[in-house]
Structures are given as structure tokens and as C-alpha cells.
Motif scaffolding. Structure first.
Motif, PDB file in Angstrom:
ATOM      1  N   ARG A 143       0.532  -0.979   0.011  1.00 30.92           N
ATOM      2  CA  ARG A 143      -0.541  -0.320  -0.159  1.00 30.92           C
ATOM      3  C   ARG A 143       0.534   1.379  -0.420  1.00 30.92           C
ATOM      4  NH1 ARG A 143      -1.208   3.645   4.103  1.00 30.92           N
ATOM      5  NH2 ARG A 143      -0.327   1.257   5.540  1.00 30.92           N
ATOM      6  N   VAL A 144       1.514   1.414   0.989  1.00 33.43           N
ATOM      7  CA  VAL A 144       2.506   2.881   0.830  1.00 33.43           C
ATOM      8  C   VAL A 144       4.254   2.460  -0.250  1.00 33.43           C
ATOM      9  CG1 VAL A 144       4.740   3.159   3.159  1.00 33.43           C
ATOM     10  CG2 VAL A 144       3.031   2.185   3.333  1.00 33.43           C
ATOM     11  N   VAL A 145       4.421   1.759  -1.318  1.00 31.18           N
ATOM     12  CA  VAL A 145       5.286   1.795  -2.264  1.00 31.18           C
ATOM     13  C   VAL A 145       4.147   1.833  -3.016  1.00 31.18           C
ATOM     14  CG1 VAL A 145       6.441   0.509  -3.254  1.00 31.18           C
ATOM     15  CG2 VAL A 145       6.602   0.490  -0.995  1.00 31.18           C
ATOM     16  N   VAL A 146       3.794   1.916  -3.553  1.00 26.78           N
ATOM     17  CA  VAL A 146       2.261   1.776  -4.303  1.00 26.78           C
ATOM     18  C   VAL A 146       1.757   3.301  -4.493  1.00 26.78           C
ATOM     19  CG1 VAL A 146       0.105   1.176  -5.655  1.00 26.78           C
ATOM     20  CG2 VAL A 146       1.965  -0.329  -4.922  1.00 26.78           C
ATOM     21  N   SER A 147       0.974   3.946  -3.023  1.00 24.90           N
ATOM     22  CA  SER A 147       0.512   5.092  -3.449  1.00 24.90           C
ATOM     23  C   SER A 147       1.116   5.801  -3.336  1.00 24.90           C
ATOM     24  CB  SER A 147      -0.511   4.912  -2.229  1.00 24.90           C
ATOM     25  OG  SER A 147       0.025   4.750  -1.264  1.00 24.90           O
ATOM     26  N   PHE A 148       2.638   5.527  -2.389  1.00 29.04           N
ATOM     27  CA  PHE A 148       3.113   6.448  -3.070  1.00 29.04           C
ATOM     28  C   PHE A 148       4.649   6.637  -4.205  1.00 29.04           C
ATOM     29  CE2 PHE A 148       8.586   7.349  -3.329  1.00 29.04           C
ATOM     30  CZ  PHE A 148       8.596   8.879  -2.695  1.00 29.04           C
ATOM     31  N   LEU A 149       4.481   5.957  -5.676  1.00 25.73           N
ATOM     32  CA  LEU A 149       4.439   6.311  -6.670  1.00 25.73           C
ATOM     33  C   LEU A 149       3.289   6.894  -7.208  1.00 25.73           C
ATOM     34  CD1 LEU A 149       5.834   2.420  -6.966  1.00 25.73           C
ATOM     35  CD2 LEU A 149       7.320   4.686  -7.091  1.00 25.73           C
ATOM     36  N   PHE A 150       2.280   6.570  -6.588  1.00 29.24           N
ATOM     37  CA  PHE A 150       1.106   6.952  -7.075  1.00 29.24           C
ATOM     38  C   PHE A 150       0.815   8.764  -7.124  1.00 29.24           C
ATOM     39  CE2 PHE A 150      -3.771   7.997  -7.652  1.00 29.24           C
ATOM     40  CZ  PHE A 150      -4.352   6.886  -9.096  1.00 29.24           C
ATOM     41  N   VAL A 151       1.828   9.296  -5.918  1.00 25.80           N
ATOM     42  CA  VAL A 151       1.335   9.943  -5.277  1.00 25.80           C
ATOM     43  C   VAL A 151       2.702  11.426  -6.020  1.00 25.80           C
ATOM     44  CG1 VAL A 151       1.809  12.092  -3.320  1.00 25.80           C
ATOM     45  CG2 VAL A 151       0.296  10.109  -3.747  1.00 25.80           C
ATOM     46  N   LEU A 152       4.136  10.459  -6.988  1.00 27.51           N
ATOM     47  CA  LEU A 152       4.364  11.035  -7.609  1.00 27.51           C
ATOM     48  C   LEU A 152       4.325  11.044  -9.016  1.00 27.51           C
ATOM     49  CD1 LEU A 152       7.874   9.010  -6.426  1.00 27.51           C
ATOM     50  CD2 LEU A 152       7.504  11.076  -5.806  1.00 27.51           C
ATOM     51  N   GLY A 175      -4.035   9.956  -3.356  1.00 30.54           N
ATOM     52  CA  GLY A 175      -2.734   8.698  -3.313  1.00 30.54           C
ATOM     53  C   GLY A 175      -2.561   8.557  -1.887  1.00 30.54           C
ATOM     54  N   ALA A 176      -2.180   9.986  -1.487  1.00 32.42           N
ATOM     55  CA  ALA A 176      -1.950  10.194   0.066  1.00 32.42           C
ATOM     56  C   ALA A 176      -2.240   9.811   0.793  1.00 32.42           C
ATOM     57  CB  ALA A 176      -1.674  12.063  -0.078  1.00 32.42           C
ATOM     58  N   PHE A 177      -3.742   9.477   0.666  1.00 27.36           N
ATOM     59  CA  PHE A 177      -5.036   9.148   2.016  1.00 27.36           C
ATOM     60  C   PHE A 177      -4.859   7.712   1.622  1.00 27.36           C
ATOM     61  CE2 PHE A 177      -7.439  13.162   1.516  1.00 27.36           C
ATOM     62  CZ  PHE A 177      -8.385  12.669   2.609  1.00 27.36           C
ATOM     63  N   VAL A 178      -4.086   7.348   0.666  1.00 25.70           N
ATOM     64  CA  VAL A 178      -3.821   5.659   0.814  1.00 25.70           C
ATOM     65  C   VAL A 178      -2.331   5.550   1.204  1.00 25.70           C
ATOM     66  CG1 VAL A 178      -3.425   3.320  -0.945  1.00 25.70           C
ATOM     67  CG2 VAL A 178      -5.664   5.526  -0.912  1.00 25.70           C
ATOM     68  N   LEU A 179      -1.866   6.385   0.579  1.00 25.48           N
ATOM     69  CA  LEU A 179      -0.108   6.253   1.572  1.00 25.48           C
ATOM     70  C   LEU A 179      -0.257   6.285   3.337  1.00 25.48           C
ATOM     71  CD1 LEU A 179       2.958   6.451   1.092  1.00 25.48           C
ATOM     72  CD2 LEU A 179       2.258   8.730   1.233  1.00 25.48           C
ATOM     73  N   VAL A 180      -0.989   7.281   4.178  1.00 27.78           N
ATOM     74  CA  VAL A 180      -1.148   7.108   5.076  1.00 27.78           C
ATOM     75  C   VAL A 180      -2.094   6.153   6.052  1.00 27.78           C
ATOM     76  CG1 VAL A 180      -0.291   9.299   5.247  1.00 27.78           C
ATOM     77  CG2 VAL A 180      -2.389   8.812   5.500  1.00 27.78           C
ATOM     78  N   GLY A 181      -2.850   5.620   4.367  1.00 26.51           N
ATOM     79  CA  GLY A 181      -3.795   4.773   5.111  1.00 26.51           C
ATOM     80  C   GLY A 181      -5.020   5.458   6.211  1.00 26.51           C
ATOM     81  N   LEU A 182      -5.406   6.397   5.440  1.00 24.42           N
ATOM     82  CA  LEU A 182      -6.402   6.876   5.875  1.00 24.42           C
ATOM     83  C   LEU A 182      -7.732   6.764   4.743  1.00 24.42           C
ATOM     84  CD1 LEU A 182      -7.644   9.004   8.775  1.00 24.42           C
ATOM     85  CD2 LEU A 182      -6.902  10.756   7.265  1.00 24.42           C
ATOM     86  N   TYR A 183      -8.983   6.390   5.784  1.00 18.98           N
ATOM     87  CA  TYR A 183     -10.126   6.400   4.524  1.00 18.98           C
ATOM     88  C   TYR A 183      -9.952   5.027   3.481  1.00 18.98           C
ATOM     89  CZ  TYR A 183     -12.688   9.671   6.958  1.00 18.98           C
ATOM     90  OH  TYR A 183     -12.452  10.459   8.411  1.00 18.98           O
ATOM     91  N   THR A 184      -9.008   4.245   3.410  1.00 18.75           N
ATOM     92  CA  THR A 184      -7.874   3.738   2.600  1.00 18.75           C
ATOM     93  C   THR A 184      -8.571   2.883   1.787  1.00 18.75           C
ATOM     94  OG1 THR A 184      -6.548   3.293   4.618  1.00 18.75           O
ATOM     95  CG2 THR A 184      -6.508   1.802   2.298  1.00 18.75           C
ATOM     96  N   ARG A 185      -9.813   2.123   1.588  1.00 17.24           N
ATOM     97  CA  ARG A 185     -10.719   1.525   1.534  1.00 17.24           C
ATOM     98  C   ARG A 185     -11.442   2.664   0.070  1.00 17.24           C
ATOM     99  NH1 ARG A 185     -12.073  -4.001   2.861  1.00 17.24           N
ATOM    100  NH2 ARG A 185     -11.157  -4.014   4.600  1.00 17.24           N
ATOM    101  N   PRO A 186     -12.142   3.761   0.594  1.00 15.79           N
ATOM    102  CA  PRO A 186     -12.800   4.484  -0.449  1.00 15.79           C
ATOM    103  C   PRO A 186     -12.295   5.395  -1.918  1.00 15.79           C
ATOM    104  CG  PRO A 186     -13.988   5.263   1.830  1.00 15.79           C
ATOM    105  CD  PRO A 186     -12.544   4.222   2.018  1.00 15.79           C
TER     106      PRO A 186
END
Length: 145
Positions: free
Chosen positions: A29-38, A76-87
Motif C-alpha cells: 500500500r505504501v510503496v504503490v501509493s507513494f509512486l502514485f502520489v509522485l 494517493g496520499a490518503f491511501v499512503l497514510v492509510g486514512l479512509y483507505t478503502r474509498p
């Protein structure tokens, strides 16, 4: 000659595999969302050479580029930190499915020739995160308390 199935090896590793599922999911989750945020930084701020290799950005409020970059950055930042991850992950997945079918697929049917391989991978990985949840080390766990 008959073959036998040795189940002791898989049974012995099951507790290890079970213990690793949540941390590995969180790391993914962290790696993929970090790349997404970039990618969001590229479109919105021209980071890493920008959209044109010279620091260019996506035109303000343009569809779908600017809005896609906002989704990259914010969701992507929300997924990165795991906040409201599913939506957030489902929004990321949907935006990448849209990007694949609207932007890439008309160029060619398959992802390699149409340049849509990253969009397809992001769509499926974020769908997986949306379904499985954030894993360990997510702010969603603190929010639920």
C-alpha cells in the motif's frame, strides 16, 4: 509408483505467512501509493521533468489530466497514510481504469503498445487494496478507536 503430498511443510509455514500478510499488504500500500502520489506531483507541479520533460504541468482544471493529477496526489496520499483507505483506493482504481479505457485503449488494444501498462497495474493494485483494506500501520486503525 504413487506420489504423496507432504502437508507438513505448508502447515509449518502457515503461521509465518499469516503473520506476514498485514505488514506485506501495508508495505505494498505504501510503496504503490507513494509512486502514485509522485505522478500527481508531475502533473500539478512539473516535478521530475514535468509532463513534457521540461517542467511542464497539466493545464489548470483540464479534463481529465488536471483532475487525474489531483486524484493522484490527494487520494494517493490518503491511501499512503492509510486514512479512509478503502474509498480512496477505489477512487484511485477507478481513475486508472478510466485512464486506461479512455486515454490508452483507443491507441491500441493491449497495454504494452498503447502505453497503458502503468494505468492497468495501478487500477488492479488499488482495487486489491480497496477490497483487502490497508493492512497494518494505517491511520484507519486509530480512527476506528
Amino acid at each position: 509408483m504413487t506420489a504423496t503430498l507432504d502437508t507438513t511443510a505448508t502447515t509449518a509455514t502457515t503461521p509465518v505467512v499469516t503473520r506476514l500478510q498485514a505488514p506485506v499488504l501495508a508495505a505494498t500500500r505504501v510503496v504503490v501509493s507513494f509512486l502514485f502520489v509522485l505522478h500527481g506531483f508531475v502533473g500539478l507541479f512539473g516535478a521530475f521533468g514535468g509532463t513534457d520533460g521540461m517542467g511542464g504541468t497539466v493545464p489548470f482544471l483540464s479534463w481529465p489530466g488536471w483532475w487525474g493529477s489531483v486524484i493522484h496526489l490527494v487520494a494517493g496520499a490518503f491511501v499512503l497514510v492509510g486514512l479512509y483507505t478503502r474509498p480512496a483506493a477505489l477512487l484511485c482504481s477507478g481513475s486508472m481504469a478510466y485512464a486506461y479505457f479512455v486515454v490508452h485503449q483507443p491507441i491500441a488494444l493491449l497495454p504494452i503498445p498503447n502505453g497503458g501498462e502503468p494505468a492497468a497495474l495501478f487500477a488492479w493494485i488499488f482495487l486489491l487494496i480497496g477490497v483487502l483494506g490497508p493492512g497494518a500501520f494505517a491511520l484507519d486503525r486509530l480512527r476506528r478507536r
